[in-house]
Every structure is written in C-alpha cells, then in structure tokens.
Design a protein around this motif. Structure first.
Motif, mmCIF file in Angstrom:
data_model
loop_
_atom_site.group_PDB
_atom_site.id
_atom_site.type_symbol
_atom_site.label_atom_id
_atom_site.label_comp_id
_atom_site.label_asym_id
_atom_site.label_seq_id
_atom_site.Cartn_x
_atom_site.Cartn_y
_atom_site.Cartn_z
ATOM 1 N N HIS A 1 0.825 -1.204 0.000
ATOM 2 C CA HIS A 1 0.000 0.000 0.000
ATOM 3 C C HIS A 1 0.867 1.265 0.000
ATOM 4 C CE1 HIS A 1 0.763 -0.447 4.345
ATOM 5 N NE2 HIS A 1 0.503 0.841 4.459
ATOM 6 N N VAL A 2 2.072 1.175 0.595
ATOM 7 C CA VAL A 2 2.988 2.317 0.548
ATOM 8 C C VAL A 2 3.547 2.490 -0.864
ATOM 9 C CG1 VAL A 2 5.148 3.275 1.444
ATOM 10 C CG2 VAL A 2 3.572 2.100 2.983
ATOM 11 N N VAL A 3 3.862 1.367 -1.519
ATOM 12 C CA VAL A 3 4.314 1.426 -2.909
ATOM 13 C C VAL A 3 3.242 2.063 -3.780
ATOM 14 C CG1 VAL A 3 4.985 0.054 -4.914
ATOM 15 C CG2 VAL A 3 5.846 -0.564 -2.655
ATOM 16 N N TYR A 4 1.992 1.655 -3.559
ATOM 17 C CA TYR A 4 0.876 2.216 -4.324
ATOM 18 C C TYR A 4 0.766 3.726 -4.109
ATOM 19 C CZ TYR A 4 -3.953 3.609 -5.191
ATOM 20 O OH TYR A 4 -5.062 4.284 -5.606
ATOM 21 N N GLU A 5 0.847 4.154 -2.844
ATOM 22 C CA GLU A 5 0.726 5.591 -2.553
ATOM 23 C C GLU A 5 1.832 6.394 -3.221
ATOM 24 O OE1 GLU A 5 0.799 5.640 1.678
ATOM 25 O OE2 GLU A 5 -1.235 4.829 1.905
ATOM 26 N N ARG A 6 3.041 5.881 -3.179
ATOM 27 C CA ARG A 6 4.168 6.607 -3.778
ATOM 28 C C ARG A 6 4.111 6.571 -5.301
ATOM 29 N NH1 ARG A 6 9.269 5.275 0.307
ATOM 30 N NH2 ARG A 6 8.246 6.098 2.182
ATOM 31 N N MET A 7 3.646 5.457 -5.853
ATOM 32 C CA MET A 7 3.461 5.385 -7.305
ATOM 33 C C MET A 7 2.414 6.396 -7.756
ATOM 34 S SD MET A 7 5.252 3.109 -9.101
ATOM 35 C CE MET A 7 4.153 2.645 -10.440
ATOM 36 N N LYS A 8 1.346 6.524 -6.978
ATOM 37 C CA LYS A 8 0.275 7.457 -7.345
ATOM 38 C C LYS A 8 0.759 8.893 -7.278
ATOM 39 C CE LYS A 8 -4.696 7.882 -6.874
ATOM 40 N NZ LYS A 8 -5.913 7.320 -6.239
ATOM 41 N N GLN A 9 1.679 9.177 -6.353
ATOM 42 C CA GLN A 9 2.236 10.527 -6.252
ATOM 43 C C GLN A 9 3.165 10.834 -7.424
ATOM 44 O OE1 GLN A 9 4.157 10.609 -2.437
ATOM 45 N NE2 GLN A 9 2.240 10.687 -1.271
ATOM 46 N N ARG A 10 3.985 9.874 -7.803
ATOM 47 C CA ARG A 10 5.000 10.107 -8.844
ATOM 48 C C ARG A 10 4.459 9.911 -10.259
ATOM 49 N NH1 ARG A 10 10.900 7.734 -7.052
ATOM 50 N NH2 ARG A 10 11.081 8.821 -5.043
ATOM 51 N N TYR A 11 3.590 8.910 -10.413
ATOM 52 C CA TYR A 11 3.089 8.584 -11.750
ATOM 53 C C TYR A 11 1.564 8.484 -11.729
ATOM 54 C CZ TYR A 11 7.971 7.070 -11.762
ATOM 55 O OH TYR A 11 9.339 7.001 -11.608
ATOM 56 N N PRO A 12 0.872 9.578 -11.471
ATOM 57 C CA PRO A 12 -0.585 9.529 -11.306
ATOM 58 C C PRO A 12 -1.320 9.043 -12.559
ATOM 59 C CG PRO A 12 0.194 11.804 -11.449
ATOM 60 C CD PRO A 12 1.398 10.947 -11.294
ATOM 61 N N GLU A 13 -0.843 9.438 -13.741
ATOM 62 C CA GLU A 13 -1.527 9.026 -14.965
ATOM 63 C C GLU A 13 -1.397 7.523 -15.191
ATOM 64 O OE1 GLU A 13 -0.096 11.347 -18.199
ATOM 65 O OE2 GLU A 13 -0.916 13.234 -17.429
ATOM 66 N N PHE A 14 -0.219 6.985 -14.923
ATOM 67 C CA PHE A 14 0.005 5.547 -15.098
ATOM 68 C C PHE A 14 -0.859 4.751 -14.120
ATOM 69 C CE2 PHE A 14 2.487 1.761 -13.741
ATOM 70 C CZ PHE A 14 2.368 1.039 -14.914
ATOM 71 N N VAL A 15 -0.910 5.181 -12.863
ATOM 72 C CA VAL A 15 -1.707 4.484 -11.864
ATOM 73 C C VAL A 15 -3.192 4.578 -12.211
ATOM 74 C CG1 VAL A 15 -2.407 4.455 -9.437
ATOM 75 C CG2 VAL A 15 -0.008 4.788 -10.036
ATOM 76 N N GLU A 16 -3.614 5.721 -12.741
ATOM 77 C CA GLU A 16 -5.017 5.879 -13.143
ATOM 78 C C GLU A 16 -5.381 4.899 -14.252
ATOM 79 O OE1 GLU A 16 -8.134 9.326 -14.742
ATOM 80 O OE2 GLU A 16 -6.017 9.819 -14.361
ATOM 81 N N GLN A 17 -4.443 4.689 -15.198
ATOM 82 C CA GLN A 17 -4.697 3.716 -16.267
ATOM 83 C C GLN A 17 -4.826 2.303 -15.707
ATOM 84 O OE1 GLN A 17 -1.488 4.237 -19.062
ATOM 85 N NE2 GLN A 17 -2.564 5.838 -20.187
ATOM 86 N N LEU A 18 -3.972 1.975 -14.738
ATOM 87 C CA LEU A 18 -4.058 0.654 -14.117
ATOM 88 C C LEU A 18 -5.394 0.484 -13.394
ATOM 89 C CD1 LEU A 18 -0.487 0.175 -12.581
ATOM 90 C CD2 LEU A 18 -1.410 -0.873 -14.647
ATOM 91 N N GLU A 19 -5.836 1.525 -12.707
ATOM 92 C CA GLU A 19 -7.092 1.441 -11.967
ATOM 93 C C GLU A 19 -8.280 1.303 -12.906
ATOM 94 O OE1 GLU A 19 -5.881 4.018 -7.969
ATOM 95 O OE2 GLU A 19 -6.897 5.001 -9.646
ATOM 96 N N GLN A 20 -8.197 1.924 -14.063
ATOM 97 C CA GLN A 20 -9.310 1.877 -15.016
ATOM 98 C C GLN A 20 -9.348 0.574 -15.805
ATOM 99 O OE1 GLN A 20 -9.045 5.351 -17.503
ATOM 100 N NE2 GLN A 20 -9.877 6.730 -15.940
ATOM 101 N N HIS A 21 -8.158 0.102 -16.220
ATOM 102 C CA HIS A 21 -8.106 -1.036 -17.143
ATOM 103 C C HIS A 21 -7.609 -2.325 -16.505
ATOM 104 C CE1 HIS A 21 -8.924 1.797 -20.363
ATOM 105 N NE2 HIS A 21 -7.912 2.542 -19.950
ATOM 106 N N GLY A 22 -7.014 -2.229 -15.316
ATOM 107 C CA GLY A 22 -6.495 -3.434 -14.684
ATOM 108 C C GLY A 22 -5.139 -3.825 -15.252
#
Length: 214
Positions: A154-175
C-alpha cells in the motif's frame, strides 16, 4: 537500541528497519530478558497466549521479525507457525519450484543461487485465493546474499500514485493482465520455473484451468 517490554516479548529496534508514518518496519520482537530460559516450548506457548498482542503488532507494522528465539530447525519453525493457528492455504498458483520440508515448511526456491527472486506475492495473483500471511525462516545463513526483500504494497501504491498519477489511473481503469507460458514439468534453473502440473497440483488440464483465474 531502545526496548519496550510486553510480558514474554520485547520490542527492540535494529539499524535495518525503515520508518513510515512514524511506524517502524518491520517491528522487531525479542525474548523478554526477564524470562529465562526462553525455550522453544515457551516461545510457542507465548504465541498462543499473546496472540492478540502479536496480531496487533503485525496489523500496525505490516511485518514482524522475531530475533533471538530458540528456533534452529525446520521442525522448530513449523511448530512456531502452527502455534499461530492460522488456516493453511495450499501452495497453488505460485511460480517458484519448492520442496516440502516438514509440515507447512517449504524451501524458498530450487533455482541456482545466482538467480534473483521476484517479490513473493506477485505470481500468487494468478489464483483467486492468496495467503494473507507469510512466514520466513533462515536455517543456515549464507556467506553472502540470500536476503528476502519485503515491501508494504500500500505504501508502494501511494508513492506510485504521487509520482506517476496518470500511469496508476490507467491501471485502476483497465487493470493489469499477466501472461505466463507454463511447461508441464518444473524447471529448477529458473526462480519462476514451476510447471503447470505442480502449480495447480494436478495432471488434469481441465482441472488446472478451473483453478486458474481467467
């Protein structure tokens, strides 16, 4: 080094710990110095009697390192695991070729020592059910290497979302889709060389497909 005593256990700090939100990771527990001698049987009994405390430490820190206890063999380690009373989950879906040693204890991997491991939980997402808790034990310390890196997802996820928000958003939308090609038999030269027969504990392809998360 500072210590905090809780009946049979003492919370200590070691240089290798990390910190997040003022919480030490992992939490490190040693035998309470006032409890002598601290045998294996006393350790397993302390686990059962202080299970609520240990669960709370694990929940807060995410990982617990037991240091200085009388655990010397795989059988000793299995006794410790059994003392926690957690349900056992068969090793179905994991990528690493492993050998059962005793009880719930398996080797970490059968690949050559120069091979690097993937993070433990990664390939277990190939099946619907994956373990909520994992135990690690080192019986013989290697002269070099052999570390098992652990991270808080969950810490990796939080830091990924801070640094690469667009990439994480794509993962959340498309899996995320994994593709693996499994041979029939295990390949001990690879840390992820487990064949489909041992991966899904069957020689029946139709049953293996049922156990696989499509």
């Amino acid at each position: 080094m500072k210590a905090h005593h809780t009946h049979h256990f003492t919370e200590i700090q070691i240089p290798q710990q990390r910190s997040y939100n003022s919480i030490s990771f992992p939490s490190v527990l040693s035998p309470n110095p006032t409890t002598v001698p601290f045998s294996l049987s006393l350790f397993t009994k302390a686990i059962t009697t202080q299970k609520q405390f240990l669960d709370s430490v694990l929940h807060e820190a995410g990982a617990v390192l037991f240091r200085g206890f009388d655990v010397k063999t795989a059988k000793d380690f299995n006794d410790v695991v059994e003392a926690f009373g957690y349900d056992e989950l068969p090793y179905v879906g994991g990528a690493a070729p492993r050998t059962n040693v005793v009880g719930r204890v398996f080797t970490a991997n059968e690949s050559p020592p120069d091979q690097r491991f993937l993070f433990t939980m990664k390939w277990l997402r190939l099946v619907p059910e994956f373990p909520s808790k994992l135990f690690f034990f080192c019986e013989v310390e290697p002269e070099s290497g052999g570390e098992t890196p652990i991270v808080l997802s969950h810490v990796v996820y939080e830091r990924m979302k801070q640094r690469y928000p667009e990439f994480v958003e794509q993962l959340e939308q498309h899996g995320l889709l994994y593709t693996r090609v499994l041979g029939e038999e295990d390949d001990p030269s690879s840390p992820i060389g487990r064949g489909w027969k041992s991966t899904f504990l069957t020689e029946d392809k139709s049953l293996a497909e049922e156990r696989f998360e499509l």
